[in-house]
Structures are given as C-alpha cells and as structure tokens.
Write a protein that holds these residues in place. Structure first.
Motif, mmCIF file in Angstrom:
data_model
loop_
_atom_site.group_PDB
_atom_site.id
_atom_site.type_symbol
_atom_site.label_atom_id
_atom_site.label_comp_id
_atom_site.label_asym_id
_atom_site.label_seq_id
_atom_site.Cartn_x
_atom_site.Cartn_y
_atom_site.Cartn_z
ATOM 1 N N ILE A 8 21.331 -2.717 -7.059
ATOM 2 C CA ILE A 8 21.555 -3.312 -5.750
ATOM 3 C C ILE A 8 20.369 -2.948 -4.867
ATOM 4 N N VAL A 9 19.781 -3.950 -4.231
ATOM 5 C CA VAL A 9 18.644 -3.734 -3.351
ATOM 6 C C VAL A 9 19.129 -3.891 -1.912
ATOM 7 N N LEU A 10 18.887 -2.841 -1.118
ATOM 8 C CA LEU A 10 19.232 -2.865 0.301
ATOM 9 C C LEU A 10 17.950 -2.850 1.116
ATOM 10 N N LEU A 11 17.897 -3.681 2.122
ATOM 11 C CA LEU A 11 16.751 -3.721 3.013
ATOM 12 C C LEU A 11 17.106 -2.957 4.286
ATOM 13 N N ASN A 12 16.279 -2.004 4.651
ATOM 14 C CA ASN A 12 16.479 -1.237 5.879
ATOM 15 C C ASN A 12 15.356 -1.541 6.860
ATOM 16 N N TYR A 13 15.750 -1.720 8.113
ATOM 17 C CA TYR A 13 14.763 -1.805 9.189
ATOM 18 C C TYR A 13 15.375 -1.168 10.435
ATOM 19 N N ASN A 14 14.909 0.021 10.754
ATOM 20 C CA ASN A 14 15.355 0.737 11.951
ATOM 21 C C ASN A 14 16.870 0.885 12.044
ATOM 22 N N ASN A 15 17.523 1.137 10.912
ATOM 23 C CA ASN A 15 18.983 1.218 10.962
ATOM 24 C C ASN A 15 19.517 2.178 9.908
ATOM 25 N N PHE A 16 19.198 3.443 10.048
ATOM 26 C CA PHE A 16 19.646 4.457 9.102
ATOM 27 C C PHE A 16 21.161 4.453 8.942
ATOM 28 N N GLU A 18 23.581 2.253 9.411
ATOM 29 C CA GLU A 18 24.161 1.122 8.676
ATOM 30 C C GLU A 18 23.787 1.183 7.199
ATOM 31 N N THR A 19 22.549 1.524 6.902
ATOM 32 C CA THR A 19 22.092 1.582 5.516
ATOM 33 C C THR A 19 22.794 2.700 4.748
ATOM 34 N N ILE A 20 22.870 3.888 5.319
ATOM 35 C CA ILE A 20 23.518 4.996 4.628
ATOM 36 C C ILE A 20 25.022 4.739 4.509
ATOM 37 N N GLY A 21 25.603 4.080 5.498
ATOM 38 C CA GLY A 21 27.013 3.696 5.411
ATOM 39 C C GLY A 21 27.260 2.726 4.275
ATOM 40 N N CYS A 22 26.360 1.788 4.090
ATOM 41 C CA CYS A 22 26.474 0.833 2.989
ATOM 42 C C CYS A 22 26.380 1.552 1.646
ATOM 43 N N ILE A 23 25.470 2.510 1.539
ATOM 44 C CA ILE A 23 25.331 3.291 0.310
ATOM 45 C C ILE A 23 26.631 4.039 0.023
ATOM 46 N N ARG A 24 27.212 4.653 1.030
ATOM 47 C CA ARG A 24 28.479 5.381 0.849
ATOM 48 C C ARG A 24 29.602 4.447 0.407
ATOM 49 N N ARG A 25 29.679 3.258 1.004
ATOM 50 C CA ARG A 25 30.718 2.302 0.620
ATOM 51 C C ARG A 25 30.523 1.812 -0.810
ATOM 52 N N LEU A 26 29.273 1.575 -1.200
ATOM 53 C CA LEU A 26 29.001 1.161 -2.579
ATOM 54 C C LEU A 26 29.416 2.253 -3.564
ATOM 55 N N MET A 27 29.098 3.498 -3.244
ATOM 56 C CA MET A 27 29.467 4.602 -4.117
ATOM 57 C C MET A 27 30.988 4.757 -4.190
ATOM 58 N N ALA A 28 31.689 4.460 -3.107
ATOM 59 C CA ALA A 28 33.147 4.563 -3.078
ATOM 60 C C ALA A 28 33.813 3.566 -4.022
ATOM 61 N N ILE A 29 33.136 2.456 -4.317
ATOM 62 C CA ILE A 29 33.708 1.478 -5.254
ATOM 63 C C ILE A 29 33.138 1.632 -6.661
ATOM 64 N N ASP A 32 26.827 3.789 -8.896
ATOM 65 C CA ASP A 32 26.047 5.018 -8.983
ATOM 66 C C ASP A 32 24.865 4.910 -8.020
ATOM 67 N N ASP A 33 24.597 5.984 -7.259
ATOM 68 C CA ASP A 33 23.492 5.908 -6.301
ATOM 69 C C ASP A 33 22.150 5.689 -6.981
ATOM 70 N N LYS A 34 22.032 5.996 -8.263
ATOM 71 C CA LYS A 34 20.793 5.742 -9.007
ATOM 72 C C LYS A 34 20.595 4.250 -9.284
ATOM 73 N N SER A 35 21.629 3.448 -9.045
ATOM 74 C CA SER A 35 21.543 1.998 -9.226
ATOM 75 C C SER A 35 21.181 1.278 -7.933
ATOM 76 N N ILE A 36 20.967 2.044 -6.869
ATOM 77 C CA ILE A 36 20.672 1.463 -5.565
ATOM 78 C C ILE A 36 19.182 1.616 -5.265
ATOM 79 N N ILE A 37 18.583 0.547 -4.812
ATOM 80 C CA ILE A 37 17.180 0.546 -4.405
ATOM 81 C C ILE A 37 17.147 0.225 -2.918
ATOM 82 N N VAL A 38 16.579 1.123 -2.120
ATOM 83 C CA VAL A 38 16.455 0.898 -0.685
ATOM 84 C C VAL A 38 14.994 0.584 -0.387
#
Length: 72
Positions: A8-16, A18-29, A32-38
């Motif tokens: 999963i690729v997440l794009l961040n721009y000046n929004n720590f 929201e981005t970290i919240g999205c990572i936490r929600r993805l991990m909750a379902i 694996d955080d190693k499958s996430i690309i920010v």
C-alpha cells in the motif's frame, strides 16, 4: 487475519497525524507495516521527520518535488 502479498502506497504532504493514523488503521485490519510505503511529497513542515522517526517499519521515500498525485 493477516493479508499477504500486498503493498500500500500512502502519499503524505504536511499531514503527519492523518498519515500515521492511516497506518495504524491499516495495521488494525491486518496489514503488516512492512507492506506500507509512505511517500513524502516534499513536505514543508516536520511531518517527514516525524514519519521517519516513528516506531513503525514501513518503507519511506522522500520526494524532492511536490507534483501532486498524478505527477510522474
């Protein structure tokens, strides 16, 4: 449930937060955080630094230019 063979690729721009919240929600379902690309889209605040220093093991890419979602 653990999800395999997924990136999963997440794009961040000046929004720590929201981005970290999205990572936490993805991990909750089961993602694996190693499958996430920010990709940080050349943030001008400290969100890129905060993401790099977070406790998660996602891949982090720092863009040198903010071209938006469709920029190639």
């Amino acid at each position: 449930m653990v999800i395999d063979n997924l990136s999963i690729v997440l794009l961040n721009y000046n929004n720590f937060e929201e981005t970290i919240g999205c990572i936490r929600r993805l991990m909750a379902i089961g993602v694996d955080d190693k499958s996430i690309i920010v990709v940080d889209n050349h943030s001008t605040d400290n969100s890129a630094i905060r993401l790099k220093e977070s406790k998660y093991s996602f891949e982090f890419i720092q863009s040198g230019y903010n071209g938006g979602y469709a920029w190639a």
